[in-house]
Design a protein around this motif. Sequence first.
Motif, PDB file in Angstrom:
ATOM      1  N   ARG A  17     -53.846  91.964  21.939  1.00 21.56           N
ATOM      2  CA  ARG A  17     -52.706  92.804  22.297  1.00 21.56           C
ATOM      3  C   ARG A  17     -51.497  91.950  22.664  1.00 21.56           C
ATOM      4  NH1 ARG A  17     -55.153  97.707  26.013  1.00 21.56           N
ATOM      5  NH2 ARG A  17     -56.666  98.432  24.478  1.00 21.56           N
ATOM      6  N   GLN A  18     -51.755  90.837  23.341  1.00 20.73           N
ATOM      7  CA  GLN A  18     -50.666  89.957  23.750  1.00 20.73           C
ATOM      8  C   GLN A  18     -49.946  89.384  22.525  1.00 20.73           C
ATOM      9  OE1 GLN A  18     -53.816  89.797  24.882  1.00 20.73           O
ATOM     10  NE2 GLN A  18     -53.618  90.338  27.053  1.00 20.73           N
ATOM     11  N   PHE A  19     -50.726  89.007  21.507  1.00 20.61           N
ATOM     12  CA  PHE A  19     -50.124  88.469  20.286  1.00 20.61           C
ATOM     13  C   PHE A  19     -49.309  89.555  19.587  1.00 20.61           C
ATOM     14  CE2 PHE A  19     -50.043  87.211  15.810  1.00 20.61           C
ATOM     15  CZ  PHE A  19     -49.557  85.913  15.922  1.00 20.61           C
ATOM     16  N   ALA A  20     -49.872  90.755  19.493  1.00 20.40           N
ATOM     17  CA  ALA A  20     -49.154  91.875  18.867  1.00 20.40           C
ATOM     18  C   ALA A  20     -47.866  92.164  19.630  1.00 20.40           C
ATOM     19  CB  ALA A  20     -50.041  93.116  18.813  1.00 20.40           C
ATOM     20  N   ARG A  21     -47.927  92.137  20.959  1.00 22.23           N
ATOM     21  CA  ARG A  21     -46.725  92.381  21.766  1.00 22.23           C
ATOM     22  C   ARG A  21     -45.667  91.310  21.497  1.00 22.23           C
ATOM     23  NH1 ARG A  21     -45.371  95.405  25.631  1.00 22.23           N
ATOM     24  NH2 ARG A  21     -47.435  96.051  26.243  1.00 22.23           N
ATOM     25  N   ALA A  22     -46.082  90.046  21.438  1.00 26.14           N
ATOM     26  CA  ALA A  22     -45.126  88.962  21.194  1.00 26.14           C
ATOM     27  C   ALA A  22     -44.452  89.118  19.823  1.00 26.14           C
ATOM     28  CB  ALA A  22     -45.832  87.609  21.293  1.00 26.14           C
ATOM     29  N   VAL A  23     -45.233  89.447  18.809  1.00 24.38           N
ATOM     30  CA  VAL A  23     -44.680  89.635  17.459  1.00 24.38           C
ATOM     31  C   VAL A  23     -43.732  90.831  17.449  1.00 24.38           C
ATOM     32  CG1 VAL A  23     -45.248  90.220  15.059  1.00 24.38           C
ATOM     33  CG2 VAL A  23     -46.601  88.506  16.280  1.00 24.38           C
ATOM     34  N   CYS A  24     -44.142  91.929  18.064  1.00 27.85           N
ATOM     35  CA  CYS A  24     -43.301  93.131  18.091  1.00 27.85           C
ATOM     36  C   CYS A  24     -42.016  92.897  18.891  1.00 27.85           C
ATOM     37  CB  CYS A  24     -44.081  94.318  18.640  1.00 27.85           C
ATOM     38  SG  CYS A  24     -45.288  94.972  17.469  1.00 27.85           S
ATOM     39  N   ASN A  25     -42.115  92.192  19.997  1.00 28.58           N
ATOM     40  CA  ASN A  25     -40.916  91.893  20.785  1.00 28.58           C
ATOM     41  C   ASN A  25     -39.947  91.026  19.985  1.00 28.58           C
ATOM     42  OD1 ASN A  25     -41.765  93.402  22.967  1.00 28.58           O
ATOM     43  ND2 ASN A  25     -42.525  91.641  24.118  1.00 28.58           N
ATOM     44  N   GLU A  26     -40.490  90.068  19.270  1.00 30.03           N
ATOM     45  CA  GLU A  26     -39.683  89.198  18.417  1.00 30.03           C
ATOM     46  C   GLU A  26     -38.986  90.028  17.322  1.00 30.03           C
ATOM     47  OE1 GLU A  26     -41.684  86.531  15.225  1.00 30.03           O
ATOM     48  OE2 GLU A  26     -41.560  85.314  17.042  1.00 30.03           O
ATOM     49  N   MET A  27     -39.724  90.955  16.727  1.00 26.46           N
ATOM     50  CA  MET A  27     -39.154  91.808  15.684  1.00 26.46           C
ATOM     51  C   MET A  27     -38.126  92.783  16.262  1.00 26.46           C
ATOM     52  SD  MET A  27     -42.559  92.495  13.376  1.00 26.46           S
ATOM     53  CE  MET A  27     -41.713  93.547  12.179  1.00 26.46           C
ATOM     54  N   ARG A  28     -38.402  93.286  17.470  1.00 22.26           N
ATOM     55  CA  ARG A  28     -37.437  94.170  18.147  1.00 22.26           C
ATOM     56  C   ARG A  28     -36.133  93.422  18.405  1.00 22.26           C
ATOM     57  NH1 ARG A  28     -38.880  94.755  23.880  1.00 22.26           N
ATOM     58  NH2 ARG A  28     -37.978  92.691  23.744  1.00 22.26           N
ATOM     59  N   ASP A  29     -36.255  92.194  18.901  1.00 18.33           N
ATOM     60  CA  ASP A  29     -35.068  91.392  19.204  1.00 18.33           C
ATOM     61  C   ASP A  29     -34.250  91.096  17.943  1.00 18.33           C
ATOM     62  OD1 ASP A  29     -35.947  91.465  21.808  1.00 18.33           O
ATOM     63  OD2 ASP A  29     -36.646  89.378  21.827  1.00 18.33           O
TER      64      ASP A  29
END
Length: 154
Positions: free
Chosen positions: A71-83
């Motif tokens: 979940r942490q990896f998915a969150r990091a990728v999604c946050n990066e994509m959101r940014d």
Amino acid sequence: MPRAAKTPATGGQIHDLLREVFALRHTLAQVMDQVHERAGMRTPQLKAADRLDRLGPATLPELAAQLDVSRQFARAVCNEMRDAGLLEFTDNPRHKRSRLAALTSAGRAALADARAKEAAIIQDVLPDLDAASVTAAQDLLQRIRHRLPGFAGS
């Protein structure tokens, strides 16, 4: 004129084919990130964007499970994509705290652009592959993949 009967492949021939598939997988793993980055997105971003494009918005736990990552990896990728403006988080009508990740129109455009560039890169590297041979190889590998899960129970 009657068609010639097909000769079944031997176990040894099939085993050689499977060894070649493993060797190809190793090579693909080495070059995949390079191809994706040249196409404009990192591999985790492409995988997440592809999943969201195909199946629609998902919670981070759902996305992590689909991608077989934490979940942490998915969150990091999604946050990066959101940014980067490729993804947005929206309210989830099924859960107050677990928001839905969804591609933005810019995210869908970036995915389509990356996929087109990826195809062009592959075409440049492998320009002489015959379309019928590629289709036949894909069909063969798909048949093998679908038959193997039942192997353990036989």
